[in-house]
Design a protein around this motif. Structure first.
Motif, PDB file in Angstrom:
ATOM      1  N   ALA A  90       0.835  -1.205   0.000  1.00 12.99           N
ATOM      2  CA  ALA A  90       0.000   0.000   0.000  1.00 12.99           C
ATOM      3  C   ALA A  90       0.869   1.255   0.000  1.00 12.99           C
ATOM      4  O   ALA A  90       0.561   2.231  -0.690  1.00 12.99           O
ATOM      5  CB  ALA A  90      -0.940  -0.005   1.201  1.00 12.99           C
ATOM      6  N   VAL A  91       1.951   1.238   0.748  1.00 16.19           N
ATOM      7  CA  VAL A  91       2.845   2.399   0.801  1.00 16.19           C
ATOM      8  C   VAL A  91       3.503   2.635  -0.559  1.00 16.19           C
ATOM      9  O   VAL A  91       3.593   3.773  -1.027  1.00 16.19           O
ATOM     10  CB  VAL A  91       3.916   2.204   1.906  1.00 16.19           C
ATOM     11  CG1 VAL A  91       5.030   3.220   1.798  1.00 16.19           C
ATOM     12  CG2 VAL A  91       3.265   2.264   3.275  1.00 16.19           C
TER      13      VAL A  91
ATOM     14  N   VAL B 178       1.600 -10.202  -2.156  1.00 13.57           N
ATOM     15  CA  VAL B 178       2.901 -10.417  -2.791  1.00 13.57           C
ATOM     16  C   VAL B 178       2.891  -9.868  -4.215  1.00 13.57           C
ATOM     17  O   VAL B 178       3.844  -9.221  -4.652  1.00 13.57           O
ATOM     18  CB  VAL B 178       3.285 -11.914  -2.759  1.00 13.57           C
ATOM     19  CG1 VAL B 178       4.527 -12.184  -3.595  1.00 13.57           C
ATOM     20  CG2 VAL B 178       3.502 -12.383  -1.333  1.00 13.57           C
ATOM     21  N   GLY B 179       1.800 -10.109  -4.938  1.00 11.34           N
ATOM     22  CA  GLY B 179       1.689  -9.574  -6.294  1.00 11.34           C
ATOM     23  C   GLY B 179       1.665  -8.056  -6.322  1.00 11.34           C
ATOM     24  O   GLY B 179       2.326  -7.430  -7.153  1.00 11.34           O
ATOM     25  N   LEU B 180       0.908  -7.461  -5.408  1.00 11.57           N
ATOM     26  CA  LEU B 180       0.846  -5.995  -5.347  1.00 11.57           C
ATOM     27  C   LEU B 180       2.188  -5.394  -4.937  1.00 11.57           C
ATOM     28  O   LEU B 180       2.591  -4.345  -5.454  1.00 11.57           O
ATOM     29  CB  LEU B 180      -0.254  -5.554  -4.382  1.00 11.57           C
ATOM     30  CG  LEU B 180      -1.679  -5.780  -4.871  1.00 11.57           C
ATOM     31  CD1 LEU B 180      -2.675  -5.546  -3.736  1.00 11.57           C
ATOM     32  CD2 LEU B 180      -1.998  -4.878  -6.046  1.00 11.57           C
ATOM     33  N   LEU B 181       2.882  -6.065  -4.018  1.00 13.88           N
ATOM     34  CA  LEU B 181       4.208  -5.588  -3.620  1.00 13.88           C
ATOM     35  C   LEU B 181       5.172  -5.660  -4.803  1.00 13.88           C
ATOM     36  O   LEU B 181       5.930  -4.715  -5.050  1.00 13.88           O
ATOM     37  CB  LEU B 181       4.748  -6.394  -2.445  1.00 13.88           C
ATOM     38  CG  LEU B 181       6.159  -6.027  -1.992  1.00 13.88           C
ATOM     39  CD1 LEU B 181       6.178  -4.630  -1.390  1.00 13.88           C
ATOM     40  CD2 LEU B 181       6.676  -7.041  -1.000  1.00 13.88           C
TER      41      LEU B 181
ATOM     42  N   LEU C  68      -5.129   0.202  -7.962  1.00 16.21           N
ATOM     43  CA  LEU C  68      -4.256  -0.760  -7.278  1.00 16.21           C
ATOM     44  C   LEU C  68      -3.971  -0.320  -5.845  1.00 16.21           C
ATOM     45  O   LEU C  68      -3.849  -1.162  -4.951  1.00 16.21           O
ATOM     46  CB  LEU C  68      -2.959  -0.947  -8.054  1.00 16.21           C
ATOM     47  CG  LEU C  68      -3.102  -1.657  -9.390  1.00 16.21           C
ATOM     48  CD1 LEU C  68      -1.767  -1.741 -10.097  1.00 16.21           C
ATOM     49  CD2 LEU C  68      -3.710  -3.032  -9.208  1.00 16.21           C
ATOM     50  N   PHE C  69      -3.857   0.984  -5.621  1.00 16.06           N
ATOM     51  CA  PHE C  69      -3.651   1.476  -4.259  1.00 16.06           C
ATOM     52  C   PHE C  69      -4.855   1.152  -3.384  1.00 16.06           C
ATOM     53  O   PHE C  69      -4.704   0.652  -2.270  1.00 16.06           O
ATOM     54  CB  PHE C  69      -3.381   2.979  -4.265  1.00 16.06           C
ATOM     55  CG  PHE C  69      -3.392   3.585  -2.898  1.00 16.06           C
ATOM     56  CD1 PHE C  69      -2.424   3.265  -1.966  1.00 16.06           C
ATOM     57  CD2 PHE C  69      -4.391   4.471  -2.529  1.00 16.06           C
ATOM     58  CE1 PHE C  69      -2.433   3.810  -0.701  1.00 16.06           C
ATOM     59  CE2 PHE C  69      -4.419   5.023  -1.266  1.00 16.06           C
ATOM     60  CZ  PHE C  69      -3.433   4.698  -0.345  1.00 16.06           C
TER      61      PHE C  69
END
Length: 126
Positions: free
Chosen positions: A19-20, A99-102, A30-31
């Motif tokens: 998120a950060v 994990v995907g978003l990171l 995506l956020f």
């Protein structure tokens, strides 16, 4: 009762970090997805803990420290079995999505820096 495991803490940190990283990008969807994922992951952890703690109370276990090892292991296994599969599935999917978003957040930040360097080089700015 067992505390939050290191794996649960690590995935919660991954949720927050994704998120950060996606905060100040042009990827608002995506956020927001990352924020909702973090909230849902934290909710599922707490709800799973509530199911397990209720099972411990039903078994009459107040403190795991005072039980013999074999009895503590049996109580712990029964408490884990008390958590519904749908809730564990939500928790797993949230961890997988985080994990995907990171990864995408890292890619966006690294890509932004490289594109900025390429533009500066092209314009002759050092």
């Amino acid at each position: 009762m067992p505390p939050m495991t290191a794996g649960a803490k690590a995935f919660f940190f991954i949720c927050i970090l994704s998120a950060v990283l996606l905060y100040d990008t042009n990827h608002t969807f995506l956020f927001v997805l990352s924020l909702l994922n973090t909230i849902l992951y934290f909710w599922s952890l707490g709800t799973m803990d509530n199911f397990a703690r209720q099972k411990y109370r039903d078994l009459g276990v107040d403190q795991m420290n005072y039980l013999p090892e074999w009895m503590a292991e049996t109580a712990h296994q029964r408490a884990k079995d008390a958590v519904p599969n749908w809730l564990a599935t939500i928790n797993f999917l949230c961890a997988f999505l985080s994990v995907g978003l990171l990864s995408y957040g890292i890619f966006v930040h690294l890509g932004t820096k490289e594109i900025g360097r390429a533009v500066q080089w092209h314009n002759g700015i050092s």
